[in-house]
Design a protein around this motif. Sequence first.
Motif, PDB file in Angstrom:
ATOM      1  N   ILE A  62     -20.754  39.781  35.210  1.00 29.16           N
ATOM      2  CA  ILE A  62     -21.505  39.111  34.133  1.00 29.16           C
ATOM      3  C   ILE A  62     -21.025  37.655  33.971  1.00 29.16           C
ATOM      4  O   ILE A  62     -21.812  36.780  33.652  1.00 29.16           O
ATOM      5  N   GLU A  63     -19.755  37.415  34.232  1.00 27.35           N
ATOM      6  CA  GLU A  63     -19.299  36.020  34.175  1.00 27.35           C
ATOM      7  C   GLU A  63     -19.959  35.199  35.276  1.00 27.35           C
ATOM      8  O   GLU A  63     -20.433  34.094  35.037  1.00 27.35           O
ATOM      9  N   GLU A  64     -19.982  35.757  36.483  1.00 31.46           N
ATOM     10  CA  GLU A  64     -20.528  34.987  37.599  1.00 31.46           C
ATOM     11  C   GLU A  64     -22.041  34.810  37.499  1.00 31.46           C
ATOM     12  O   GLU A  64     -22.571  33.774  37.879  1.00 31.46           O
ATOM     13  N   PHE A  98     -22.255  33.671  32.609  1.00 30.76           N
ATOM     14  CA  PHE A  98     -21.356  32.785  31.868  1.00 30.76           C
ATOM     15  C   PHE A  98     -21.007  31.517  32.653  1.00 30.76           C
ATOM     16  O   PHE A  98     -21.123  30.401  32.118  1.00 30.76           O
ATOM     17  N   TYR A  99     -20.579  31.667  33.910  1.00 29.20           N
ATOM     18  CA  TYR A  99     -20.165  30.486  34.673  1.00 29.20           C
ATOM     19  C   TYR A  99     -21.315  29.491  34.889  1.00 29.20           C
ATOM     20  O   TYR A  99     -21.104  28.281  34.743  1.00 29.20           O
ATOM     21  N   PRO A 100     -22.523  29.975  35.221  1.00 25.53           N
ATOM     22  CA  PRO A 100     -23.618  28.999  35.370  1.00 25.53           C
ATOM     23  C   PRO A 100     -23.865  28.219  34.068  1.00 25.53           C
ATOM     24  O   PRO A 100     -24.221  27.042  34.110  1.00 25.53           O
ATOM     25  N   GLU A 117     -10.662  33.137  42.283  1.00 30.17           N
ATOM     26  CA  GLU A 117      -9.736  34.125  41.721  1.00 30.17           C
ATOM     27  C   GLU A 117     -10.397  35.496  41.602  1.00 30.17           C
ATOM     28  O   GLU A 117      -9.784  36.525  41.868  1.00 30.17           O
ATOM     29  N   HIS A 118     -11.675  35.502  41.203  1.00 31.70           N
ATOM     30  CA  HIS A 118     -12.415  36.778  41.140  1.00 31.70           C
ATOM     31  C   HIS A 118     -12.468  37.422  42.525  1.00 31.70           C
ATOM     32  O   HIS A 118     -12.281  38.624  42.666  1.00 31.70           O
ATOM     33  N   ARG A 119     -12.740  36.583  43.521  1.00 38.05           N
ATOM     34  CA  ARG A 119     -12.875  37.098  44.884  1.00 38.05           C
ATOM     35  C   ARG A 119     -11.576  37.800  45.318  1.00 38.05           C
ATOM     36  O   ARG A 119     -11.605  38.872  45.920  1.00 38.05           O
ATOM     37  N   HIS A 165      -3.201  36.153  34.564  1.00 35.12           N
ATOM     38  CA  HIS A 165      -3.143  34.697  34.735  1.00 35.12           C
ATOM     39  C   HIS A 165      -4.557  34.097  34.671  1.00 35.12           C
ATOM     40  O   HIS A 165      -4.804  33.102  33.995  1.00 35.12           O
ATOM     41  N   HIS A 166      -5.479  34.746  35.359  1.00 39.34           N
ATOM     42  CA  HIS A 166      -6.862  34.266  35.387  1.00 39.34           C
ATOM     43  C   HIS A 166      -7.480  34.295  33.979  1.00 39.34           C
ATOM     44  O   HIS A 166      -8.126  33.332  33.562  1.00 39.34           O
ATOM     45  N   ALA A 167      -7.264  35.395  33.267  1.00 40.63           N
ATOM     46  CA  ALA A 167      -7.849  35.520  31.926  1.00 40.63           C
ATOM     47  C   ALA A 167      -7.271  34.447  30.985  1.00 40.63           C
ATOM     48  O   ALA A 167      -8.001  33.862  30.173  1.00 40.63           O
ATOM     49  N   GLU A 209      -6.048  31.457  31.853  1.00 41.10           N
ATOM     50  CA  GLU A 209      -6.599  30.142  32.212  1.00 41.10           C
ATOM     51  C   GLU A 209      -8.049  30.005  31.762  1.00 41.10           C
ATOM     52  O   GLU A 209      -8.475  28.940  31.326  1.00 41.10           O
ATOM     53  N   GLU A 210      -8.781  31.126  31.904  1.00 45.73           N
ATOM     54  CA  GLU A 210     -10.183  31.108  31.500  1.00 45.73           C
ATOM     55  C   GLU A 210     -10.280  30.772  30.009  1.00 45.73           C
ATOM     56  O   GLU A 210     -11.063  29.917  29.599  1.00 45.73           O
ATOM     57  N   GLN A 211      -9.479  31.469  29.219  1.00 51.01           N
ATOM     58  CA  GLN A 211      -9.533  31.253  27.769  1.00 51.01           C
ATOM     59  C   GLN A 211      -9.059  29.844  27.402  1.00 51.01           C
ATOM     60  O   GLN A 211      -9.598  29.222  26.500  1.00 51.01           O
TER      61      GLN A 211
HETATM   62 FE   LIG Z   1     -13.117  35.601  35.008  1.00 53.27          FE
END
Ligand SMILES: [Fe+2]
Length: 157
Positions: A57-59, A62-64, A84-86, A118-120, A122-124
């Motif tokens: 759902i992010e890809e 949200f990201y677009p 990072e998702h990959r 770490h990803h979560a 940075e995202e926030q």
């Molecule tokens: Fe993410």
Amino acid sequence: MSDTKIRVRTATTLLKEDHQEVKDLFEDYEEIEEADGQGRESIFEQIKTLLSVHSQIEEEIFYPAVARAQDEEAGDLIKEAREEHRLVMQLLEELSGLTPGEDAFEAKMKVMKENVLHHAEEEQRDIFPVFDGLDRDERDQIAERLQSRRRELLGEI
Ligand SMILES: [Fe+2]
Ligand SMILES: [Fe+2]
């Protein structure tokens, strides 16, 4: 502004709730005895489902939206996040071929947890503020789309 309509949760609240849920699941995983293979397997499956749906759902949505924000950094932030998702999806795939309790499984699980947390974080810290720069209507629309796509993917509708 009319407030007659019940407001859905904001997009970033929804995503933060997922981040917290996966963090809790990683903790649950560690609390289960290593000998309880079935218990660990069941938590792993929950982590896998949550991370797969969340990343998707992010890809897709949200990201677009973040990429449409007037922000010089947005493009690079999104590229890094997708990468990072990959890596996390790759680890999930490798984990699916192993058994909880095996050394290789536990080592990969630790690395995945570190990567995800770490990803979560940075995202926030870096991406959510860019999203907050979009106008209110667009943010509300994204929140609704995230919620309905999430439900759809989880097979709840
Ligand atoms: Fe993410
Ligand atoms: Fe996220």
